[in-house]
Design an enzyme around this catalytic site. Structure first.
Site, PDB file in Angstrom:
ATOM      1  N   HIS A 121       0.867  -1.185   0.000  1.00  0.00           N
ATOM      2  CA  HIS A 121       0.000   0.000   0.000  1.00  0.00           C
ATOM      3  C   HIS A 121       0.910   1.243   0.000  1.00  0.00           C
ATOM      4  CE1 HIS A 121      -2.724   2.958   1.930  1.00  0.00           C
ATOM      5  NE2 HIS A 121      -3.733   2.176   1.572  1.00  0.00           N
ATOM      6  N   ASP A 198       3.194  -4.389   7.996  1.00  0.00           N
ATOM      7  CA  ASP A 198       1.975  -3.617   7.779  1.00  0.00           C
ATOM      8  C   ASP A 198       0.812  -4.577   8.016  1.00  0.00           C
ATOM      9  OD1 ASP A 198      -0.314  -2.503   6.804  1.00  0.00           O
ATOM     10  OD2 ASP A 198       0.536  -1.809   4.911  1.00  0.00           O
ATOM     11  N   GLN A 201      -4.465  -5.044   7.048  1.00  0.00           N
ATOM     12  CA  GLN A 201      -5.496  -5.994   6.590  1.00  0.00           C
ATOM     13  C   GLN A 201      -5.397  -7.324   7.333  1.00  0.00           C
ATOM     14  OE1 GLN A 201      -7.919  -5.193   4.564  1.00  0.00           O
ATOM     15  NE2 GLN A 201      -7.147  -3.272   3.740  1.00  0.00           N
ATOM     16  N   LYS A 224     -10.485  -0.548  10.516  1.00  0.00           N
ATOM     17  CA  LYS A 224     -10.699  -1.715   9.640  1.00  0.00           C
ATOM     18  C   LYS A 224     -11.105  -2.942  10.445  1.00  0.00           C
ATOM     19  CE  LYS A 224      -7.231  -0.148   6.319  1.00  0.00           C
ATOM     20  NZ  LYS A 224      -7.978   0.274   5.143  1.00  0.00           N
ATOM     21  N   CYS A 364      -4.820   2.564  -3.571  1.00  0.00           N
ATOM     22  CA  CYS A 364      -3.576   3.073  -2.948  1.00  0.00           C
ATOM     23  C   CYS A 364      -2.430   2.103  -3.163  1.00  0.00           C
ATOM     24  CB  CYS A 364      -3.763   3.315  -1.448  1.00  0.00           C
ATOM     25  SG  CYS A 364      -4.939   4.584  -1.091  1.00  0.00           S
TER      26      CYS A 364
END
Ligand code: PLP
Length: 409
Positions: A121, A198, A201, A224, A364
């Site tokens: 991302h 990261d 998600q 999220k 993104c």
């Protein structure tokens, strides 16, 4: 599959969009919020609202207890050793920028390497581009396999003894690919590099265990994972955070302020300059309670099943291409696709006319779009409140879109 009763906790899902019951397939961008989270934030503002860490009055103490209680909840959620390793931030983007600006500036120099992948991302690309420009380090990309997965051979051949930082997405927001973070961390460590994850998600969908992964930093966002916007987390190993400099200076993060010199509070507060995101942290704690009651393992299983079903049913539509791993066990609940040459914005507009919310665009991840050789895609992303019926509605909507744009085929 999880019980359909879960939907009843999400008031927003109980509405019609353009005359159809809402099917929300955009949780990858932001998830919906259960009533438990909405109520926790409401309760805070109705009964506890006050600034933290300063008050000698009762409300101040209540707010501080709730805020620091939220930190302990996050600690347990990711199995960190100590609450000193849990920093509240504005979200994944801020967390990753904090690592790049604080750890990066102090430890990366000309000739060093920073390693990322083509599936990142923008939030996990640009902070490293900036750091590389500032320091004269080289930014390197691990090549992807044809199906959008990472091979450990490629990882091994890209990371070298010059590598200082490896920063990789746990679950791709476009391809849905789940990366072997534990193994990559081990490779990074063998070369003396640190591993940044990261987890934007991943945190909503998988059981995270930072001690087991052995990663050095992990970033994720509350919004999220059923929590509110504006709150996120930076996990970091205590020994690294302890020697890192804050990147924001002001109230709350100081120990002593003189005319020309100041000193900082201990961890984690030295990284939380200014009035913290109190209601956000409390909402995030309520979201964690909600997710844990259902069970992260159950949620992950549910999404795998939905993704497998969606891929099976969507692949019956002629002209529809799905990106990312073909094997559903290698992907989370994200299915990215294109319908012939129809622009994904047009596909998403027809779906919206039928009450179905999907995302369209570059997500993104422009370097990944380049790798996929397209400018944009449509994306359906699933969460615990989605059902088999939602997938049937998506497939029916896609057939309608196909008929609608028949001329261009
Ligand atoms: C994989 C990934 N990383 C980082 C981010 C950035 O998260 P935020 O905008 O909450 O900072 C996102 C958001 O979509 C994401 O999907």
């Amino acid at each position: 599959m999880l019980s359909k009763e879960i939907r009843s906790h999400f008031p927003i899902l109980n509405q019609e969009i353009n005359g159809y019951p809402l099917v929300y397939l955009d949780s990858g961008a932001t998830s919906q919020k259960p009533v438990q989270v909405i109520e926790a934030i409401k309760k805070y503002y109705e009964f506890e609202n006050s600034n933290v860490h300063r008050g000698v009055h009762t409300l101040g103490n209540r707010a501080t207890e709730s805020y620091e209680g939220a930190r302990e909840k996050v600690r347990k959620f990711i199995n960190a050793r100590s609450t000193q390793e849990v920093i509240f931030t504005r979200g994944t983007t801020t967390s990753l920028n904090t690592v790049a600006q604080s750890y990066g500036r102090a430890n990366v120099k000309e000739g060093d390497e920073i390693v990322i992948t083509h599936m990142e991302h923008h939030s996990n690309i640009i902070p490293w581009q900036q750091l590389a420009k500032e320091t004269g380090a080289t930014l390197k990309y691990i090549d992807l396999e044809e199906d959008g997965t990472l091979s450990l051979d490629q990882v091994r051949s890209t990371i070298t003894d010059k590598t200082k930082i490896v920063s990789i997405v746990y679950v791709s927001n476009v391809l849905g690919t789940m990366n072997p973070i534990k193994e990559i961390t081990q490779i990074a460590h063998e070369h003396g590099a640190i591993m940044v994850v990261d987890g934007a998600q991943a945190a909503p969908h998988l059981k995270l265990d930072v001690q087991n992964l052995d990663c050095d930093f992990l970033a994720f966002s509350g919004h999220k994972m059923c929590g509110p916007t504006g709150i996120g987390v930076l996990y970091g190993k205590k020994e690294l955070l302890e020697v890192m400099e804050p990147i924001e200076f002001g109230g709350e993060m100081i120990d002593f302020v003189g005319l020309y010199e100041s000193t900082w509070k201990e961890l984690p507060w030295k990284f939380e300059g200014g009035t913290p995101i109190i209601a956000g942290a409390i909402g995030l704690a309520a979201a964690i309670d909600f997710l844990e009651e259902i069970g992260l393992d159950e949620i992950e299983k549910h999404e795998h099943e939905l993704a497998a079903l969606a891929m099976e049913k969507m692949s019956t539509i002629e002209g529809l291409s799905i990106y990312g791993p073909v094997d559903p066990s290698k992907r989370a609940g994200i299915v990215t696709f294109n319908l012939n040459d129809v622009h994904p914005h047009d596909v998403a507009t027809v779906l919206d006319m039928n009450g179905i919310a999907v995302r369209a665009g570059h997500h993104c991840a422009q370097p990944l779009m380049k790798w996929l050789q397209c400018t944009a895609t449509a994306r359906a992303s699933f969460y615990l409140y989605n059902t088999e019926e939602d997938i049937d509605r998506l497939v029916a909507g896609l057939r309608t879109a196909k008929e609608y744009f028949n001329d261009v085929f």
